[in-house]
Design a protein around this motif. Sequence first.
Motif, PDB file in Angstrom:
ATOM      1  N   GLN A 222      -5.909   8.265  -8.973  1.00  0.00           N
ATOM      2  CA  GLN A 222      -5.523   7.428 -10.233  1.00  0.00           C
ATOM      3  C   GLN A 222      -4.410   6.683  -9.726  1.00  0.00           C
ATOM      4  O   GLN A 222      -3.325   7.471  -8.988  1.00  0.00           O
ATOM      5  N   ASP A 223      -4.069   5.495  -9.991  1.00  0.00           N
ATOM      6  CA  ASP A 223      -2.871   4.825  -9.397  1.00  0.00           C
ATOM      7  C   ASP A 223      -2.192   4.244 -10.568  1.00  0.00           C
ATOM      8  O   ASP A 223      -2.657   4.133 -11.721  1.00  0.00           O
ATOM      9  N   HIS A 224      -0.961   3.769 -10.612  1.00  0.00           N
ATOM     10  CA  HIS A 224      -0.141   3.111 -11.560  1.00  0.00           C
ATOM     11  C   HIS A 224       0.272   1.903 -11.123  1.00  0.00           C
ATOM     12  O   HIS A 224       0.904   1.579 -10.260  1.00  0.00           O
ATOM     13  N   GLY A 301      -8.172   2.072  -1.534  1.00  0.00           N
ATOM     14  CA  GLY A 301      -7.040   1.556  -2.211  1.00  0.00           C
ATOM     15  C   GLY A 301      -5.766   1.724  -1.495  1.00  0.00           C
ATOM     16  O   GLY A 301      -5.447   2.727  -0.590  1.00  0.00           O
ATOM     17  N   ASP A 302      -4.708   0.981  -2.178  1.00  0.00           N
ATOM     18  CA  ASP A 302      -3.095   1.032  -1.318  1.00  0.00           C
ATOM     19  C   ASP A 302      -2.433   1.316  -2.900  1.00  0.00           C
ATOM     20  O   ASP A 302      -2.429   0.318  -3.448  1.00  0.00           O
ATOM     21  N   PRO A 303      -1.917   2.486  -3.327  1.00  0.00           N
ATOM     22  CA  PRO A 303      -1.443   3.480  -2.626  1.00  0.00           C
ATOM     23  C   PRO A 303      -2.447   4.709  -2.681  1.00  0.00           C
ATOM     24  O   PRO A 303      -2.122   5.876  -2.353  1.00  0.00           O
ATOM     25  N   GLU A 304      -3.898   4.613  -2.967  1.00  0.00           N
ATOM     26  CA  GLU A 304      -4.544   5.644  -3.158  1.00  0.00           C
ATOM     27  C   GLU A 304      -4.654   6.449  -1.816  1.00  0.00           C
ATOM     28  O   GLU A 304      -4.783   7.632  -1.789  1.00  0.00           O
ATOM     29  N   ALA A 305      -4.862   5.551  -0.863  1.00  0.00           N
ATOM     30  CA  ALA A 305      -5.308   6.137   0.665  1.00  0.00           C
ATOM     31  C   ALA A 305      -4.144   7.412   0.765  1.00  0.00           C
ATOM     32  O   ALA A 305      -4.607   8.207   1.438  1.00  0.00           O
TER      33      ALA A 305
END
Length: 436
Positions: A222-224, A301-305
């Motif tokens: 999950q990202d914000h 994804g960035d920053p998921e990676a």
Amino acid sequence: MKMMVVGGGGREHALAWALARSPTVQAVFVAPGNAGTALEAKAAAGPGRKLRNVNLAVDDFEALARFAKHEALALTVVGPEAPLVAGVREYFDARGLPCFGPSKAAARLEGSKAFAKAFMARHGIPTARSETFTDAEAATRYIRARGAPIVVKADGLAAGKGVVVVRQDAAQAEAAARAMLSGERFGAAGRQVVVEDFLVGEEASFICVCDGRRAVPLATAQDHKPRDEGDRGPNTGGMGAYSPAPVVSRAVHDRVMASVVRPVLNGMAADGAAYQGFLYAGLMVAPDGAVQVVEFNCRFGDPEAQPVLMRLRSDFAALCLAAAQGRLPPEELDWDPRPALGVVLAAGGYPGAYRGGDVITGLAAETPDTKVFHAGTVDRDGQVVTSGGRVLCVVGMGEDLAVAAKRAYQRAAGIRWRGVYYRRDIGFRALNRANV
Ligand code: AMP
Ligand code: GLY
């Protein structure tokens, strides 16, 4: 074997570092990379010592292909969407150079929101009801008829800024649609707009490695996206992310594979654009567990990676190579069970105007179970200075998410520059859930 990662952000630092962990990989070139990928080579130990920056631009396909040929690279992994949407995969294919990433036709899933919506409608993939417009009057009539809350999206690539979510005042949505369609706001990318119903729920990033026919899911994340604490303020590329995403239960996971991922793979193959590369489904998970697709991205994804790849134990280079050859192994991937959480350190002002060239201190103070991935950094006479909006992503791992967060924030606290900004509440949804 030798590999290359195309790009210079935090995602590409993580991709290169993960590829380098493979014992069969001798070198990973990063084009153009950043100060973080450059510094890895000087570290005392670790897989990053295999990283080398090469000063090539992500849109210079000719130079990238020449380098790949000269170095006899086993694989080139493309990080960002722009070169994929522009056809870097075809450019490499035409020269017999191994490349991992979707073709131009497959990358339309991200490159055109109108295409993605029509594709989902055609293949019965759950997503918000929408209409696509090129005419401002027609868009306005539709927005008035539907009312707020409502969402207006520029069709083409707009660096994550082409989405306007209007909660109350439909007139704002009309204004956004008009600004996009007149070409004022995003140029050609806004000449077509998608107007979509507002979805309620919790978002999750569901990213798979695809070989054209099959998909292997990576750990969920999950990202914000909003800049400020409590998920408020303007949208950004992402201010922090963590893995796994508690909202993706086993049942939700199975539903996503059956109703989203497999239909995408089958549908793209049937449409003559078999999907090979990372497939990122941005999901909205409703309180009852129903899943809708918010968007597709044709990349990691960035920053998921950064947190996801910190947790991967399987051989990432072998995985990407197998996928690029259309022969993904049937086994599931091996993950570190501990959660990982990444906090993005940004330049003050981002996502608006920000300054570059500030000297960053405190990078060398390593602490256990943390890693600093660089994004907008450059090496200036031996000093690391800021050169972008999102500058670093500090990742912590721990036996639970609270420990992972504590480690990430402790390490972040030691890193300074003039105007550094970061959110103090990354992971709050998952942490609140754990406290209930
Ligand atoms: P996108 O670039 O399509 O991911 O949109 C950026 C962000 O806008 C998403 O991460 C969501 O937070 C929000 N968003 C996009 N579409 C919708 C929708 N239909 N309903 C609610 N929020 C949305
Ligand atoms: N973090 C969201 C994205 O990569 O699009």
